[in-house]
Design an enzyme around this catalytic site. Structure first.
Site, mmCIF file in Angstrom:
data_model
loop_
_atom_site.group_PDB
_atom_site.id
_atom_site.type_symbol
_atom_site.label_atom_id
_atom_site.label_comp_id
_atom_site.label_asym_id
_atom_site.label_seq_id
_atom_site.Cartn_x
_atom_site.Cartn_y
_atom_site.Cartn_z
ATOM 1 N N ASP A 1 -6.187 2.579 -3.100
ATOM 2 C CA ASP A 1 -7.412 2.539 -2.300
ATOM 3 C C ASP A 1 -7.592 3.797 -1.442
ATOM 4 O O ASP A 1 -8.665 4.051 -0.926
ATOM 5 C CB ASP A 1 -7.504 1.257 -1.449
ATOM 6 C CG ASP A 1 -6.293 1.035 -0.568
ATOM 7 O OD1 ASP A 1 -5.358 1.862 -0.611
ATOM 8 O OD2 ASP A 1 -6.276 0.017 0.164
ATOM 9 N N ARG A 2 -6.520 4.593 -1.306
ATOM 10 C CA ARG A 2 -6.647 5.818 -0.507
ATOM 11 C C ARG A 2 -6.889 7.037 -1.389
ATOM 12 O O ARG A 2 -6.561 7.030 -2.574
ATOM 13 C CB ARG A 2 -5.373 6.074 0.291
ATOM 14 C CG ARG A 2 -5.111 5.027 1.325
ATOM 15 C CD ARG A 2 -3.949 5.438 2.195
ATOM 16 N NE ARG A 2 -3.732 4.404 3.197
ATOM 17 C CZ ARG A 2 -3.123 4.591 4.352
ATOM 18 N NH1 ARG A 2 -2.620 5.780 4.638
ATOM 19 N NH2 ARG A 2 -2.989 3.611 5.212
ATOM 20 N N LYS B 1 -11.687 -0.096 0.319
ATOM 21 C CA LYS B 1 -11.779 1.333 0.105
ATOM 22 C C LYS B 1 -11.325 1.632 -1.325
ATOM 23 O O LYS B 1 -10.608 0.827 -1.924
ATOM 24 C CB LYS B 1 -10.983 2.103 1.152
ATOM 25 C CG LYS B 1 -9.517 1.733 1.272
ATOM 26 C CD LYS B 1 -8.943 2.437 2.499
ATOM 27 C CE LYS B 1 -7.445 2.311 2.578
ATOM 28 N NZ LYS B 1 -7.004 1.363 3.608
ATOM 29 N N ASP C 1 -1.475 1.485 -3.864
ATOM 30 C CA ASP C 1 -2.418 0.489 -4.378
ATOM 31 C C ASP C 1 -3.777 1.094 -4.693
ATOM 32 O O ASP C 1 -4.754 0.362 -4.940
ATOM 33 C CB ASP C 1 -2.542 -0.701 -3.425
ATOM 34 C CG ASP C 1 -3.138 -0.332 -2.088
ATOM 35 O OD1 ASP C 1 -3.014 0.843 -1.680
ATOM 36 O OD2 ASP C 1 -3.744 -1.207 -1.438
ATOM 37 N N SER D 1 0.799 -1.219 0.000
ATOM 38 C CA SER D 1 0.000 0.000 0.000
ATOM 39 C C SER D 1 0.839 1.279 0.000
ATOM 40 O O SER D 1 1.583 1.510 -0.936
ATOM 41 C CB SER D 1 -0.944 -0.032 1.192
ATOM 42 O OG SER D 1 -1.885 0.983 1.071
ATOM 43 N N HIS D 2 0.743 2.048 1.078
ATOM 44 C CA HIS D 2 1.421 3.345 1.123
ATOM 45 C C HIS D 2 2.873 3.229 1.594
ATOM 46 O O HIS D 2 3.578 4.224 1.651
ATOM 47 C CB HIS D 2 0.662 4.277 2.059
ATOM 48 C CG HIS D 2 0.570 3.728 3.446
ATOM 49 N ND1 HIS D 2 -0.346 2.756 3.788
ATOM 50 C CD2 HIS D 2 1.309 3.975 4.549
ATOM 51 C CE1 HIS D 2 -0.166 2.445 5.062
ATOM 52 N NE2 HIS D 2 0.825 3.154 5.553
ATOM 53 N N ASP E 1 -2.826 6.492 -3.154
ATOM 54 C CA ASP E 1 -1.629 5.820 -2.616
ATOM 55 C C ASP E 1 -1.166 4.724 -3.587
ATOM 56 O O ASP E 1 -1.710 4.569 -4.681
ATOM 57 C CB ASP E 1 -1.883 5.267 -1.205
ATOM 58 C CG ASP E 1 -2.845 4.084 -1.203
ATOM 59 O OD1 ASP E 1 -3.661 3.991 -2.138
ATOM 60 O OD2 ASP E 1 -2.774 3.260 -0.269
HETATM 61 C C1 VG1 Z 1 -3.359 1.990 8.385
HETATM 62 C C2 VG1 Z 1 -4.536 2.915 8.611
HETATM 63 C C3 VG1 Z 1 -5.833 2.142 8.453
HETATM 64 C C4 VG1 Z 1 -5.862 1.471 7.071
HETATM 65 C C5 VG1 Z 1 -4.630 0.611 6.905
HETATM 66 C C6 VG1 Z 1 -4.536 -0.001 5.533
HETATM 67 O O1 VG1 Z 1 -3.356 0.982 9.365
HETATM 68 O O2 VG1 Z 1 -4.479 3.510 9.880
HETATM 69 O O3 VG1 Z 1 -6.922 3.004 8.637
HETATM 70 O O4 VG1 Z 1 -7.010 0.694 6.928
HETATM 71 O O5 VG1 Z 1 -3.457 1.393 7.102
HETATM 72 O O6 VG1 Z 1 -4.545 0.957 4.537
HETATM 73 P P1 VG1 Z 1 -2.415 1.055 10.671
HETATM 74 O O7 VG1 Z 1 -2.663 -0.229 11.382
HETATM 75 O O8 VG1 Z 1 -1.028 1.253 10.189
HETATM 76 O O9 VG1 Z 1 -2.887 2.239 11.453
HETATM 77 V V1 VG1 Z 1 -3.616 0.726 3.200
HETATM 78 O O10 VG1 Z 1 -4.080 1.890 2.051
HETATM 79 O O11 VG1 Z 1 -2.113 0.791 3.787
HETATM 80 O O12 VG1 Z 1 -3.976 -0.833 2.700
HETATM 81 CO CO CO Z 2 -3.568 1.476 0.228
#
Ligand code: VG1
Ligand code: CO
Length: 590
Positions: free
Chosen positions: A311-312, A415, A309, A123-124, A307
């Site tokens: 989804d953000r 998302k 992937d 992801s990010h 981001d």
């Molecule tokens: C983070 C965010 C959470 C989100 C998750 C995955 O998790 O706070 O709200 O759903 O990333 O998003 P954490 O446990 O690091 O707080 V993504 O776009 O990284 O798949």
């Molecule tokens: Co993501």
């Protein structure tokens, strides 16, 4: 096709976090690391009643980060060895998380419908040879595997002694669309591998949700301009298809739209710190303040970012930052301008993660919708969204969101960054139908929302790369002093009404998730929340969330850091964060 059984031993630390397993690339490259995890997933699927040998498809794709191509070949060979008969691989391995969800749900006739997907993404988190890789598994409803399933996966990683792989299965050329059937030497078994267009289903689906014509009319207004930053993640091709091919925008509206396996060396996280190219164009600084435009430079009316992937989403107006929690509330308040919701008789349910601000609660209350508060992570929304299909309560149509720049609805089970941007464009199109009237801006829509509902001042501090045991000690310090601080009056008159750890009981299946964040709820409705991130590839990230509601219409215009200044002090005092972590300043403020 003949499987080889390879002896292996459990590898510690393979517990999926908030969204899959994320580690440094080198760890994933080490012998058996990826194989062990993939086998654990297949084993867990058997336990939860998914028979992968029945002929359903397995979807594979990712955000294009480093090690994606190698991982796709390994997963394919292991899927074959575990009896999967159809494998759907996105072209060039590129498949955004929401598109993967759409593909699982929408692609193919029933007999070859997908039973799940491996999504290769962290992801990010940054990508590249010395950065992070990630893998997550989504189930047949298109959503992330629920906790009971990820717990089972983890448990298998701790006991595994072997995995299955078909080493002779030919490498798949992911650059060419089309199907290949590979037959076993004795002709008794066949496997079909299909390389498919990763854009098709998702874009088709989005076109059934939104009024593209209305959005196009908005985009053609001479006083409207926009820019979309894909941050060198997987969103680029989707952005090109939606904005350029479907909506007729110029390619100059797209920033960083070429997927790169290291995201161009950047941090593909759409927030005020990391989306620096976009905030620069939009006239916003890293604290969300307006920056005056240089002479002769036109700042676009609307800006957004995705981001790695996809989804953000981050939403910006001209010189104006929209917090994700406000964005969620505003989309919910305007759901009826989106055909998908209007045509289903209007939105009926909303859900937010616990740390997300209560702005959406106020909208849900006024509009008489069911509201759910879940732990952090999209996997908790799936059951709620599916409940109608399960014959339960009337919760759908449904919108959910998180403060971490995640918004989406029950059109998929993830998302969806593109969905959020199209939702905002739909709202703007709704307010700007009269070409003779001056453009109604993003900022004016947000300010009007505050005037109607009051403002939930909100800010999140992230302390990245903290020593894990110190972070855990800090949490221990807080949980052991709940009783002592309850009723205490702290700086600024903030009095602790409740101090506890958030626990969630899933209203659909009754499953219980404990230790989902430390909460301090104050008598005036303000909140301070602490969590340890479940997506950090290494070390610990401490997240501190602050919220204060302001109903006084004369106090709606402050900067959040100003409005929340005293609450920050209270939070630091309650947690003793400086002492435990050694940190004076957060790494990122959003
Ligand atoms: C983070 C965010 C959470 C989100 C998750 C995955 O998790 O706070 O709200 O759903 O990333 O998003 P954490 O446990 O690091 O707080 V993504 O776009 O990284 O798949
Ligand atoms: Co993501």
């Amino acid at each position: 096709l003949r499987p080889t059984i390879v002896a292996t031993a459990p590898i510690p630390g393979q517990k999926p976090g908030t969204s899959g397993l994320r580690k440094k690339v080198v760890e994933f490259q080490s012998p058996h690391y990826l194989n062990n995890f993939v086998q654990a997933v297949f084993n867990a699927l058997v336990d939860f009643g998914t028979d992968v040998t029945l002929g359903g498809s397995l979807v594979v794709g990712g955000d294009g980060r480093y090690f994606n191509p190698e991982a796709i070949q390994i997963i394919t060979k292991m899927a074959v060895a575990n009896g999967v008969k159809r494998i759907l691989i996105a072209k060039d391995g590129l498949l955004s998380t929401p598109a993967a969800s759409a593909v699982i749900r929408e692609r193919g006739p029933a007999w070859q419908k997908a039973f799940g997907a491996f999504i290769l993404s962290a992801s990010h988190n940054p990508g590249g040879p010395s950065e992070d890789f990630g893998i997550k598994y989504n189930i047949e409803n298109g959503g992330p595997a629920p906790e009971k399933v990820t717990n089972a996966m983890y448990s298998y990683t701790t006991t595994l002694t072997s995995y299955k792989i078909a080493p002779d299965f030919p490498d798949v050329d992911t650059s060419k669309l089309g199907s290949t059937r590979v037959v076993s030497a004795d002709g008794s078994r066949g496997v079909v591998v299909t390389v498919f267009d990763g854009l098709e289903e998702h874009v088709k689906l989005l076109k059934t949700i939104f009024d593209f014509e209305a959005i196009q009319t908005l985009m053609q207004r001479p006083d409207f301009s926009f820019v979309y930053d894909s941050m060198s993640g997987v969103q680029g091709p989707y952005a090109h298809k939606v904005f350029v091919e479907e909506l007729g925008a110029a390619t100059t509206c797209l920033l960083n739209a070429e997927p790169k396996d290291d995201f161009g060396g950047g941090h593909a996280d759409p927030n005020l710190t990391y989306a620096h190219d976009l905030i620069h164009v939009m006239g916003v600084d890293s604290k969300g303040n307006a920056v005056a435009a240089k002479e002769g430079v036109l700042i676009p009316s609307f800006g957004a970012a995705a981001d790695g992937d996809a989804d953000r989403n981050m939403i910006l107006g001209r010189q104006f930052f929209v917090t994700p929690s406000d964005s969620l509330a505003i989309i919910v308040a305007h759901a009826d301008v989106i055909p998908f919701f209007r045509d289903q008789g209007g939105l009926r349910g909303v859900a937010r993660s616990m740390p997300t601000s209560g702005a959406v609660d106020l909208v849900a209350k006024r509009m008489n919708m069911s509201l759910f508060e879940t732990p952090t992570g999209w996997k908790f929304f799936g059951n709620l969204m599916d409940s109608r299909e399960m014959g339960g309560a009337n919760y759908t149509p449904f919108i959910c969101g998180e403060e971490s720049f995640g918004t989406g609805s029950d059109h998929v089970r993830e998302k969806d960054g593109m969905w959020a941007v199209l939702a905002w464009l739909s709202i703007l199109a709704h307010y700007n139908q009269d070409p003779k009237k001056a453009l109604v801006s993003v900022e004016s829509i947000v300010r009007e929302h505050w005037r109607t509902y009051g403002r939930n001042y909100y800010v999140r501090y992230d302390y990245e790369g903290v020593d894990k045991s110190r972070a855990e000690a800090m949490v221990g310090h807080m949980t052991s002093s709940f009783a002592a601080v309850t009723g205490q009056c702290l700086a600024g008159g903030y009095t602790v009404a409740v101090a506890d750890e958030f626990q969630y009981v899933d209203p659909v299946d009754g499953s219980v998730s404990s230790h989902q964040g430390v909460r301090y709820l104050f008598t005036d409705g303000s909140r301070v929340i602490f969590r340890l991130s479940g997506t950090a590839g290494s070390g610990a990230t401490v997240r501190m969330y602050l919220e204060k509601y302001e109903a006084d219409r004369s106090k709606l215009g402050s900067h959040p850091l100003e409005a929340l200044g005293v609450l920050v002090q209270v939070a630091l005092e309650l947690s003793d964060l400086e002492k435990f972590t050694g940190r004076k300043e957060p790494t990122v403020i959003t």
